[in-house]
Design an enzyme around this catalytic site. Structure first.
Site, PDB file in Angstrom:
ATOM      1  N   THR A 194       0.857  -1.177   0.000  1.00 29.65           N
ATOM      2  CA  THR A 194       0.000   0.000   0.000  1.00 29.65           C
ATOM      3  C   THR A 194       0.893   1.226   0.000  1.00 29.65           C
ATOM      4  O   THR A 194       2.088   1.113   0.276  1.00 29.65           O
ATOM      5  CB  THR A 194      -0.942  -0.006   1.220  1.00 29.65           C
ATOM      6  OG1 THR A 194      -1.814   1.117   1.136  1.00 29.65           O
ATOM      7  CG2 THR A 194      -0.167   0.060   2.531  1.00 29.65           C
ATOM      8  N   GLU A 341      -3.938  -2.560   5.557  1.00 26.42           N
ATOM      9  CA  GLU A 341      -3.381  -3.023   6.827  1.00 26.42           C
ATOM     10  C   GLU A 341      -4.412  -3.744   7.687  1.00 26.42           C
ATOM     11  O   GLU A 341      -4.070  -4.346   8.700  1.00 26.42           O
ATOM     12  CB  GLU A 341      -2.824  -1.829   7.629  1.00 26.42           C
ATOM     13  CG  GLU A 341      -1.577  -1.184   7.028  1.00 26.42           C
ATOM     14  CD  GLU A 341      -1.890  -0.074   6.034  1.00 26.42           C
ATOM     15  OE1 GLU A 341      -2.988  -0.088   5.435  1.00 26.42           O
ATOM     16  OE2 GLU A 341      -1.025   0.809   5.861  1.00 26.42           O
ATOM     17  N   LYS A 449      -6.478  10.101  -2.857  1.00 26.42           N
ATOM     18  CA  LYS A 449      -7.057   8.816  -3.271  1.00 26.42           C
ATOM     19  C   LYS A 449      -8.000   9.036  -4.444  1.00 26.42           C
ATOM     20  O   LYS A 449      -9.103   9.536  -4.288  1.00 26.42           O
ATOM     21  CB  LYS A 449      -7.774   8.124  -2.122  1.00 26.42           C
ATOM     22  CG  LYS A 449      -7.955   6.654  -2.424  1.00 26.42           C
ATOM     23  CD  LYS A 449      -8.319   5.840  -1.209  1.00 26.42           C
ATOM     24  CE  LYS A 449      -7.975   4.369  -1.439  1.00 26.42           C
ATOM     25  NZ  LYS A 449      -8.497   3.498  -0.414  1.00 26.42           N
ATOM     26  N   TRP A 454      -4.061   5.204  -4.669  1.00 27.39           N
ATOM     27  CA  TRP A 454      -3.324   6.274  -3.994  1.00 27.39           C
ATOM     28  C   TRP A 454      -2.354   7.001  -4.937  1.00 27.39           C
ATOM     29  O   TRP A 454      -1.728   6.382  -5.786  1.00 27.39           O
ATOM     30  CB  TRP A 454      -2.505   5.709  -2.849  1.00 27.39           C
ATOM     31  CG  TRP A 454      -3.290   5.208  -1.687  1.00 27.39           C
ATOM     32  CD1 TRP A 454      -3.346   3.913  -1.251  1.00 27.39           C
ATOM     33  CD2 TRP A 454      -4.105   5.964  -0.782  1.00 27.39           C
ATOM     34  NE1 TRP A 454      -4.147   3.842  -0.143  1.00 27.39           N
ATOM     35  CE2 TRP A 454      -4.630   5.070   0.172  1.00 27.39           C
ATOM     36  CE3 TRP A 454      -4.448   7.323  -0.684  1.00 27.39           C
ATOM     37  CZ2 TRP A 454      -5.469   5.482   1.209  1.00 27.39           C
ATOM     38  CZ3 TRP A 454      -5.296   7.720   0.345  1.00 27.39           C
ATOM     39  CH2 TRP A 454      -5.794   6.810   1.272  1.00 27.39           C
TER      40      TRP A 454
END
Ligand code: AMP
Length: 558
Positions: A194, A341, A449, A454
C-alpha cells in the site's frame, strides 16, 4: 494460605484442538468438498465465459502448487501475480499459500519505479502475469531479478519468448493434497503493498490465521453476511487487499464467484451480474457512480432481481450514490471502511437496532457513516489531549487492533504507524458515537485517493520543486465528481517566471503514471504553514476545494 503461587499465571489448559492451524487449505478443502458444485464464472479476454466449480478450482490450485514445487519454489518463497480477477488468479490465491509460499499480488497501475521497488523488496522468485498486462512487466523485468515468468495466456497469440505458459505449469503439477503442508497458521500467506505516506509503498504480510479469521468474519450478519446462497462478484481487483478477502470468504462459505476479468465497464459488469444472478458485489465508489449512470439511462435493460447488496468501500460513499440506487432502482448499498493493513474489513455500516430500516434520514446517518467495528476489531481515536470520548463530535486519529490488523510492515520500516501499546495508527480522523459508529472527518496522511488508488503528494511535490522556477510546491487532494479526489498542485514561484501548466506536466510525465498528474496548477504568493513550519494543507484544501467541480456529499456531512 494463598489460592495460588504468585508466579503461576498459566491457568488451566483448555482441552480443545487449538493446535489445528487455521490455513487457507482449510478453506480450500471445505470449498472442494461441501461446496464442490458451487460455480466459479470468469469473463474471458475474448468476451466469453469460463465456468467450473470449486471442486475443479481446487484441483487446479493443487496442481499449481505441484508445478511451482517443480520449479523449486519452497515454503516462504514469494510468488507474485500481475493479474486481474479471473479463475487462474483464484487458483494462485489457494495454490501459492497452500504450499507454504507467499502470494504477492502486485498492482499493475503502479508506476515502474514503484513496481521495481516492491518486486525487489519482496524478492519475488516467480511472476505470474496476464498476457494483457505483459507491457507492464516487460517495462521492468530487466531491472528486477525474478527467476521465472509465467504468462496467463489470453489466446491472442503465443506467449513471449523465455516465459512459461500458465497452463503448462498447471499441467506439470501433480494433484497431491495440500492438507498438512502448512504447519502453523502464523506463517505468511500473502503480501500486498500500500502507499507509504512518505514515499515508497509499504508491504503488508498477511498470515494464514489472519486470512482465515477475516474470511470467517465476512459471514457475520452485521458484517457482509456471505452465505452459500450468494453469488459474489468482486469488482475490487484481486491486487487490492485480496479483493477485500472476498475470494477466501466466498470459498469458505460456499458463495459462487463471478470474476470480471479485464472488463470493468459498467455495461460489462451489469451484463455479467444479470446473467449470473449475482447477489453481492463490491468495489470503490467510482465504479458505482458509473454503474448508476448506466442504470439510470437504461433502467430496464438489466435483471438485477437477485442483487441484494452492493458493498462500497475504499473511499466514502456519496449520499447521492447510496440514495440513487435505493430510490430509483431499489438496490441496497452497504458502506464499509477498511485498509490494506486491516485485511481490509474494519467496520461496516448497518443501521442499529431500533432505527427505522426505511429510507428515513436517521437511518442514512448510519448507512453513510463508516459503520461499527467488525467483530474482533477494536477501535479508539486519539486527539491532541489523549483518547477522545465516544460522543460523536470529538475527532481524533483512528487507532485499531485485532487479529487481522498488521503488527508491522514488511521490510522493517514501521513508519511511526504503531503505538507503543500495539495499536495501528490509521491516519484517518474520525468521530466515534456512543453506539460505536465511526464517521470519517479527515485524513492525516498526506496522500490523494483517486478512484480507489493512492497518489503520493510528497513524490509529486519533490518532482515539481526540481523545476528551477518553482520555490515551493504543495500537492493537495481536491474533491472531484468522478474520481472523488484528484491532485491539485499549489505553487510558489521563485521569481517572476511562472511556467505554463504544460511545461510542469511535461516535467512530471516521465516520472509518474499519467493518472498521477495534477488536474490543475495554482500559483500563490505563499503557502500557509503550521507552527512547526509544515505546509498547512487543511487550509489549502479549503481554499481550493471547488477547483475541480466538487464532490458528491458523503457521510462526513451529517
Ligand atoms: P487502502 O489501504 O488503499 O485500502 O486505503 C485505506 C484508506 O482508504 C483508509 O485509511 C481511508 O483513508 C480510505 N477509506 C477506506 N474506506 C473508506 C470509507 N468507507 N470511507 C472513507 N475513506 C475510506
Amino acid at each position: 494460605m494463598t489460592i495460588r503461587d504468585a508466579d503461576d499465571d498459566s491457568g488451566l489448559p483448555g482441552l480443545m484442538m487449538d493446535d489445528l492451524p487455521l490455513t487457507t487449505n482449510w478453506i480450500l478443502r471445505r470449498a472442494a468438498t461441501v461446496f464442490g458444485d458451487r460455480p466459479v464464472v470468469t469473463r474471458t479476454p475474448d468476451g466469453g465465459r469460463h465456468r467450473y466449480t470449486y471442486r475443479g478450482m481446487a484441483e487446479r490450485a493443487r496442481r499449481l502448487s505441484g508445478g511451482l514445487r517443480q520449479l523449486g519454489i519452497r515454503s516462504g518463497d514469494r510468488v507474485a501475480t500481475l493479474a486481474m480477477n479471473h479463475h487462474q488468479h483464484l487458483e494462485a490465491y489457494f495454490g501459492v499459500p497452500g504450499m507454504g509460499a507467499v502470494l504477492h499480488t502486485v498492482n499493475p497501475r503502479l508506476h515502474a519505479q514503484d513496481l521495481i521497488h516492491i518486486v525487489t523488496e519482496a524478492a519475488d522468485r516467480v511472476m505470474i502475469v496476464d498476457q494483457a498486462l505483459w507491457p507492464v512487466w516487460a517495462a521492468i523485468r530487466d531491472q528486477v531479478s525474478v527467476a521465472v515468468t509465467v504468462v496467463v495466456e489470453d489466446g491472442t497469440g503465443p506467449v513471449p519468448a523465455g516465459t512459461l505458459p500458465y497452463e503448462q505449469l498447471v499441467a506439470a503439477g501433480d494433484d497431491s493434497p495440500l492438507d498438512d503442508v502448512v504447519g502453523h497458521d502464523r506463517q505468511a500467506a500473502a503480501l500486498c503493498y500500500t502507499s507509504g505516506t512518505t514515499g515508497q509503498p509499504k508491504g503488508v504480510m498477511y498470515s494464514h490465521r489472519s486470512l482465515v479469521l477475516h474470511a470467517l468474519a465476512e459471514a457475520g450478519a452485521d458484517s457482509i453476511a456471505l452465505s452459500a446462497r450468494d453469488v459474489v462478484l468482486p469488482v475490487v481487483p484481486m491486487f487490492h487487499v485480496n479483493a477485500w478477502g472476498l475470494p477466501y470468504g466466498a470459498a469458505l462459505h460456499g458463495s459462487g464467484l463471478v470474476l470480471p476479468g479485464h472488463d470493468l465497464t459498467p455495461v460489462g459488469l451489469l451484463t455479467l451480474m444479470s446473467e449470473t444472478g449475482t447477489t453481492l458485489t463490491a468495489g470503490v465508489p467510482t465504479i458505482w457512480m458509473g454503474i448508476l449512470a448506466e442504470l439510470d439511462a437504461h433502467p430496464d435493460r438489466y435483471d438485477l432481481s437477485r442483487l441484494h447488496t452492493m458493498l462500497v468501500g475504499g473511499a466514502a460513499v456519496p449520499a447521492a450514490v447510496l440514495q440513487g440506487y435505493r430510490d430509483r432502482h431499489g438496490l441496497r448499498v452497504l458502506h464499509a471502511w477498511g485498509m490494506t493493513e486491516t485485511t481490509p474489513l474494519g467496520s461496516v455500516a448497518h443501521v442499529p437496532a431500533g432505527v427505522d430500516g426505511g429510507p428515513g434520514p436517521e437511518g442514512d446517518y448510519y448507512r453513510l457513516s463508516q459503520g461499527r467495528p467488525a467483530a474482533l476489531v477494536e477501535v479508539r481515536a486519539r486527539g491532541e489531549s489523549g483518547l477522545v470520548p465516544w460522543d460523536g463530535s470529538t475527532a481524533g486519529e483512528l487507532e485499531v487492533r485485532g487479529p487481522w490488523v498488521a503488527a508491522h510492515y514488511y521490510g522493517g520500516d514501521d513508519d511511526g504507524k504503531f503505538t507503543p501499546d500495539g495499536w495501528f495508527r490509521t491516519g484517518d480522523v474520525v468521530t466515534i458515537d456512543p453506539l460505536g459508529y465511526l464517521v470519517m472527518r479527515d485524513r492525516t496522511k498526506d496522500l490523494v485517493k483517486s478512484g480507489g488508488e493512492w497518489i503520493s503528494s510528497v513524490a509529486l511535490e519533490n518532482a515539481l520543486m526540481s523545476h528551477p522556477a518553482v520555490a515551493e510546491a504543495a500537492v493537495i487532494a481536491v474533491p472531484h465528481p468522478q474520481w472523488q479526489e484528484r491532485p491539485v498542485a499549489v505553487l510558489v514561484a521563485r521569481g517572476a517566471e511562472r511556467p505554463p501548466d504544460e511545461e510542469l506536466a511535461a516535467l512530471l510525465t516521465p516520472q509518474f503514471a499519467s493518472w498521477w498528474l495534477p488536474d490543475a496548477y495554482r500559483w500563490v504568493e505563499a503557502i500557509p504553514r503550521t507552527a512547526t513550519g509544515k505546509f498547512l494543507k487543511a487550509a489549502l484544501r479549503e481554499q481550493f476545494r471547488d477547483t475541480l467541480g466538487g464532490a458528491e456529499e458523503t457521510g462526513e456531512v451529517r
